[in-house]
Design a protein around this motif. Sequence first.
Motif, PDB file in Angstrom:
ATOM      1  N   PHE A 156       0.836  -1.191   0.000  1.00 57.94           N
ATOM      2  CA  PHE A 156       0.000   0.000   0.000  1.00 57.94           C
ATOM      3  C   PHE A 156       0.878   1.251   0.000  1.00 57.94           C
ATOM      4  O   PHE A 156       0.708   2.165  -0.799  1.00 57.94           O
ATOM      5  CB  PHE A 156      -0.848   0.000   1.264  1.00 57.94           C
ATOM      6  CG  PHE A 156      -2.280   0.274   1.027  1.00 57.94           C
ATOM      7  CD1 PHE A 156      -2.743   0.747  -0.187  1.00 57.94           C
ATOM      8  CD2 PHE A 156      -3.195   0.047   2.035  1.00 57.94           C
ATOM      9  CE1 PHE A 156      -4.079   0.980  -0.384  1.00 57.94           C
ATOM     10  CE2 PHE A 156      -4.544   0.280   1.848  1.00 57.94           C
ATOM     11  CZ  PHE A 156      -4.986   0.744   0.640  1.00 57.94           C
ATOM     12  N   ARG A 168       0.978   1.938  -3.664  1.00 62.17           N
ATOM     13  CA  ARG A 168      -0.360   2.542  -3.649  1.00 62.17           C
ATOM     14  C   ARG A 168      -1.450   1.611  -4.160  1.00 62.17           C
ATOM     15  O   ARG A 168      -2.480   2.059  -4.628  1.00 62.17           O
ATOM     16  CB  ARG A 168      -0.386   3.835  -4.469  1.00 62.17           C
ATOM     17  CG  ARG A 168       0.438   4.939  -3.883  1.00 62.17           C
ATOM     18  CD  ARG A 168      -0.361   5.732  -2.872  1.00 62.17           C
ATOM     19  NE  ARG A 168       0.497   6.664  -2.137  1.00 62.17           N
ATOM     20  CZ  ARG A 168       0.879   6.487  -0.898  1.00 62.17           C
ATOM     21  NH1 ARG A 168       0.486   5.437  -0.224  1.00 62.17           N
ATOM     22  NH2 ARG A 168       1.646   7.353  -0.292  1.00 62.17           N
ATOM     23  N   ILE A 169      -1.188   0.322  -4.147  1.00 64.89           N
ATOM     24  CA  ILE A 169      -2.259  -0.578  -4.579  1.00 64.89           C
ATOM     25  C   ILE A 169      -2.660  -1.485  -3.428  1.00 64.89           C
ATOM     26  O   ILE A 169      -1.901  -1.694  -2.493  1.00 64.89           O
ATOM     27  CB  ILE A 169      -1.875  -1.442  -5.800  1.00 64.89           C
ATOM     28  CG1 ILE A 169      -0.819  -2.463  -5.416  1.00 64.89           C
ATOM     29  CG2 ILE A 169      -1.431  -0.592  -6.947  1.00 64.89           C
ATOM     30  CD1 ILE A 169      -0.778  -3.597  -6.390  1.00 64.89           C
ATOM     31  N   VAL A 170      -3.869  -1.992  -3.496  1.00 62.40           N
ATOM     32  CA  VAL A 170      -4.263  -3.017  -2.546  1.00 62.40           C
ATOM     33  C   VAL A 170      -4.077  -4.339  -3.260  1.00 62.40           C
ATOM     34  O   VAL A 170      -4.544  -4.546  -4.361  1.00 62.40           O
ATOM     35  CB  VAL A 170      -5.713  -2.848  -2.066  1.00 62.40           C
ATOM     36  CG1 VAL A 170      -6.657  -2.673  -3.217  1.00 62.40           C
ATOM     37  CG2 VAL A 170      -6.133  -4.046  -1.245  1.00 62.40           C
ATOM     38  N   PHE A 175      -7.011  -5.088   6.002  1.00 67.76           N
ATOM     39  CA  PHE A 175      -7.098  -3.784   5.368  1.00 67.76           C
ATOM     40  C   PHE A 175      -7.534  -2.737   6.394  1.00 67.76           C
ATOM     41  O   PHE A 175      -6.990  -1.628   6.448  1.00 67.76           O
ATOM     42  CB  PHE A 175      -8.088  -3.830   4.206  1.00 67.76           C
ATOM     43  CG  PHE A 175      -8.558  -2.489   3.787  1.00 67.76           C
ATOM     44  CD1 PHE A 175      -7.686  -1.620   3.151  1.00 67.76           C
ATOM     45  CD2 PHE A 175      -9.839  -2.064   4.062  1.00 67.76           C
ATOM     46  CE1 PHE A 175      -8.104  -0.365   2.782  1.00 67.76           C
ATOM     47  CE2 PHE A 175     -10.256  -0.808   3.695  1.00 67.76           C
ATOM     48  CZ  PHE A 175      -9.390   0.046   3.056  1.00 67.76           C
ATOM     49  N   ILE A 182      -5.588   0.719   7.430  1.00 71.69           N
ATOM     50  CA  ILE A 182      -6.214   2.051   7.424  1.00 71.69           C
ATOM     51  C   ILE A 182      -6.117   2.690   8.804  1.00 71.69           C
ATOM     52  O   ILE A 182      -5.696   3.836   8.952  1.00 71.69           O
ATOM     53  CB  ILE A 182      -7.702   1.949   7.037  1.00 71.69           C
ATOM     54  CG1 ILE A 182      -7.848   1.561   5.588  1.00 71.69           C
ATOM     55  CG2 ILE A 182      -8.429   3.255   7.319  1.00 71.69           C
ATOM     56  CD1 ILE A 182      -7.602   2.674   4.636  1.00 71.69           C
ATOM     57  N   LEU A 239      -1.387   4.475   6.606  1.00 74.42           N
ATOM     58  CA  LEU A 239      -0.785   3.782   5.472  1.00 74.42           C
ATOM     59  C   LEU A 239       0.736   3.820   5.520  1.00 74.42           C
ATOM     60  O   LEU A 239       1.326   4.882   5.686  1.00 74.42           O
ATOM     61  CB  LEU A 239      -1.251   4.432   4.172  1.00 74.42           C
ATOM     62  CG  LEU A 239      -2.736   4.322   3.930  1.00 74.42           C
ATOM     63  CD1 LEU A 239      -3.132   5.119   2.721  1.00 74.42           C
ATOM     64  CD2 LEU A 239      -3.102   2.873   3.767  1.00 74.42           C
ATOM     65  N   LEU A 277     -11.783   6.820  10.123  1.00 71.51           N
ATOM     66  CA  LEU A 277     -11.704   7.575   8.864  1.00 71.51           C
ATOM     67  C   LEU A 277     -12.389   8.929   8.968  1.00 71.51           C
ATOM     68  O   LEU A 277     -11.965   9.901   8.353  1.00 71.51           O
ATOM     69  CB  LEU A 277     -12.344   6.777   7.740  1.00 71.51           C
ATOM     70  CG  LEU A 277     -11.412   5.850   6.988  1.00 71.51           C
ATOM     71  CD1 LEU A 277     -12.198   5.012   6.024  1.00 71.51           C
ATOM     72  CD2 LEU A 277     -10.356   6.648   6.256  1.00 71.51           C
ATOM     73  N   PRO A 321      -8.814  12.083   8.366  1.00 75.45           N
ATOM     74  CA  PRO A 321      -8.910  11.969   6.913  1.00 75.45           C
ATOM     75  C   PRO A 321      -7.586  11.507   6.319  1.00 75.45           C
ATOM     76  O   PRO A 321      -6.542  12.082   6.599  1.00 75.45           O
ATOM     77  CB  PRO A 321      -9.247  13.389   6.465  1.00 75.45           C
ATOM     78  CG  PRO A 321      -8.798  14.259   7.576  1.00 75.45           C
ATOM     79  CD  PRO A 321      -8.865  13.454   8.823  1.00 75.45           C
ATOM     80  N   VAL A 322      -7.655  10.441   5.534  1.00 73.42           N
ATOM     81  CA  VAL A 322      -6.445   9.991   4.847  1.00 73.42           C
ATOM     82  C   VAL A 322      -6.550  10.384   3.382  1.00 73.42           C
ATOM     83  O   VAL A 322      -7.594  10.252   2.776  1.00 73.42           O
ATOM     84  CB  VAL A 322      -6.235   8.466   4.931  1.00 73.42           C
ATOM     85  CG1 VAL A 322      -5.594   8.104   6.237  1.00 73.42           C
ATOM     86  CG2 VAL A 322      -7.539   7.747   4.734  1.00 73.42           C
ATOM     87  N   VAL A 335      -5.332   9.220   0.044  1.00 74.58           N
ATOM     88  CA  VAL A 335      -4.607   8.140  -0.619  1.00 74.58           C
ATOM     89  C   VAL A 335      -4.767   8.246  -2.119  1.00 74.58           C
ATOM     90  O   VAL A 335      -5.857   8.341  -2.600  1.00 74.58           O
ATOM     91  CB  VAL A 335      -5.136   6.766  -0.179  1.00 74.58           C
ATOM     92  CG1 VAL A 335      -4.111   5.709  -0.534  1.00 74.58           C
ATOM     93  CG2 VAL A 335      -5.371   6.758   1.298  1.00 74.58           C
TER      94      VAL A 335
END
Lengths: 277, 258, 317
Positions: free
Chosen positions: A26, A30-32, A222, A226, A230, A270, A274-275, A277
Amino acid sequence: MISTIAYGLTIGGIFYIISIGLSLTFGTMRIVNFAHAFIYMAGAYVLIAVMPVFKGLFIPAAIVAVISVIPIGYVIERFIIRRLYGESIDLAIIATYAVLLIGVDITKWIWGATPIPLSDPVRKSLPVLGVDLPVYRLIIIGLSVLIFLCLEIFFRKTLVGKIIVAGLEDREAVASLGINLEKYFSMVFILGSCLAALGGVLYAPITTVHPYMGFQVLLLCFAVVIVGGLGSMRGTFVAAFALGMVMSVTGRFWGPAAEAMVFMVMAVVLIFKPVEV
Amino acid sequence: MPGDMILESREVSKSFGELTAVDSVDYQLREGESAGIIGPNGAGKTTFFNILTGLFPPNSGTILFRGRNVTKMSADQRVRMGMVRTFQLVSVFDTLPVLDNLILAVVRADTKNRNVIRFILGSSHTSQMEKVCMDTLEMVGIADKSRVLTSDLSYGDKRKLEIALALALKPRVLLLDEPLAGLSDPEIADIMELMNSLKDRLTLVIIEHKISQLTGLVSRLSVMHEGRLITEGDPDDILRDPVVRRVYWGEDDSSDDT
Amino acid sequence: MKRSTIRTLEKFNLPIVAAGFLLLAPVLTVQRTTDFIIFCIFVLAYDLLYGYMGRLSFGHMLYLGVGAYAAALCAEHISANPFIAILTALLSGAAVGLLLGPIIVRTTGACFALINLAFNQVGFFLALIALAEWTGGEDGMAAFFDTVWMLNFDNRYVVFGFSLFCLLLVVFLMRRLTGSPFGILLRMIKENETRAQFLGYNTYKYKLLAFVISTTVAAFAGALTILNYTYVTPSFIDTTRNVEVIFASLIGGAGSVFGALLGGMSYMAISNYLPNYIQRWEMFLGIALLLLVFRFQTGIWGFVVARVSGTDAEKDQ
């Protein structure tokens, strides 16, 4: 009460071990990586396959299971993720999901869809404050803390680790130093894959092994990533145990709600944090 | 009113980790003025622009725009108040045709288009809107390419499109971040001509790395160095200033004044 | 095929879509064609987010399920009037979008994908266990509707005609949405959201709007499904089914109303007829997805458009 806490710490430890790889991919790419769930499951199935070879001995079988996913991880990284790297995050996510689908189906093909139970490899309990706790779970907790300490040393003291951490924070800056980050990212990927397999191996005796075990765990991990922030290694560690406790405490009062509760906690986090991404 | 203060920063600072990119900068801009900010690479010019326009907040200090404290306002609010910028690396929408790039800027600038229903359900290509777009493209000289996909434009044409985007928003203040960077000589001549025609119509701030281009264009030059505003004044005086000469040609002898 | 053909297609999109499905009905049977139509509505809702705004959701079954359960619950407790049930479904879809949207649309990329998935999982849990008293848990719930204005929804032809009408309505709405300044803004957000903000747009507001439209239309598709099948179970919102709509969006060509329609049709055709011949369905889906990602990113519609402009370019030379 004690057993609830111990259970929370156990699944927290397993969450942590699995989440590291997710958090690293991640943070760096930047991918899951849905294929992570496949590797986790592959670890558990390889364990079951090789146990008879070692006459039921857990540790050598576990080591074989963890090592055996290295080529799988390499192939996924080299031929799927790296080819889509920089092209489109969405397509890369879809591609890893496709790998998961294929992996699940191959597993069903070979082992069938029926869940396979596995017995506790230690079979001993230790009385802690008047409650008998399975030694195996204590080992898992200890192992996850040990892995955390090893990774801390690896990322803060070694050159390779420092490059990876710098890459997590600012990819362009590291690349501009002439360092080939791709090489390090694939190392990170394989390291994460091995840990995912280890997670699968360790969790197998606690739950049952079945082809869809990866889907569930991936989502929970996941949430860990979060909540932890990250690419933050320490955050992942703390969040894993915190959410493990959330699951275990919720599960004590209302079993089916345990997972949903984890996602609610994630949503709340969340809202307040605030993230981007 | 011309001559009034329109944009002002007070002791604005920004650091990234250990590095202080902008260090307590005080800057004033008057309505109708055209000003330049120069400085070597890494002097903090773009970071300063980013703070002014709201890409990210400063660590400390305040920004005033048209008499209001806009420090905490988002970028889009500042744009709606009339503060419009371009980017150092040309930033337009490659996946859209040239004309579609402009439509939204035109919609934004036209107060008659504030109707939400019309915005989400009305046609994006009414003849009236297209006409405004074509006029703007005409002004920057790429009207013949209006139907082309933006990714097929040359870099210079993309720069012109970006300036057209900014103009279509009808800015009060236009901030241009290195508008000449990466262009060929004929393209530079085009953009210079365009900027010369703009300076009488709106308030301009131009960041430039190439010092000599600005002297004929702006009435006031400010010099940034290592995050600080070290001096400002009449362009000719600034060029003769020994401190500026040392910053530009003393430490870095590669002579950037091309 | 010429470029003018495409223009004609776009101009007469509604009659062409209607004619297409009317011709298909005798071939596929009416109920199955209705299925195709409803799935196309769902794909259109999904593609507004994925194809236009560039946000990949892995949890869109939730919004479909919200519509289905809302319609069923309405029929059971409030009114068996099918139109009131559909209205309830639409309002529920919008409400869920407004409730979750503020959290979800702040994220992009991988986060967006998985947060939707997490909420989908919560929804699944609610339908299966927490609200089992109302939803019937694993057994699901049935819904029966009154005959209103001579429209008897027990009649397959009525459901078919009504669904087709709804699809045309949604196609019309989507064409208007995507052909408006809002549609351009969504594409800008997909390409470079920050730059769109520097055109003076509060992108958050518009992302939320697009999200709510998407959840509402998805709920619409859910409500129509229950008209077609008269029952709904939690497996209807199973998260693993999300891949269907992703697949459909990709194969048709993301970011185009026609692409979404073609994608919906293609996926339904594949999933209805191929499993009879293919034993390993998930593996087939996985391999097909990889092929789409690596070899056929533009999808069917993108391929057609590229071919057409290619032949036109040759002619120009």
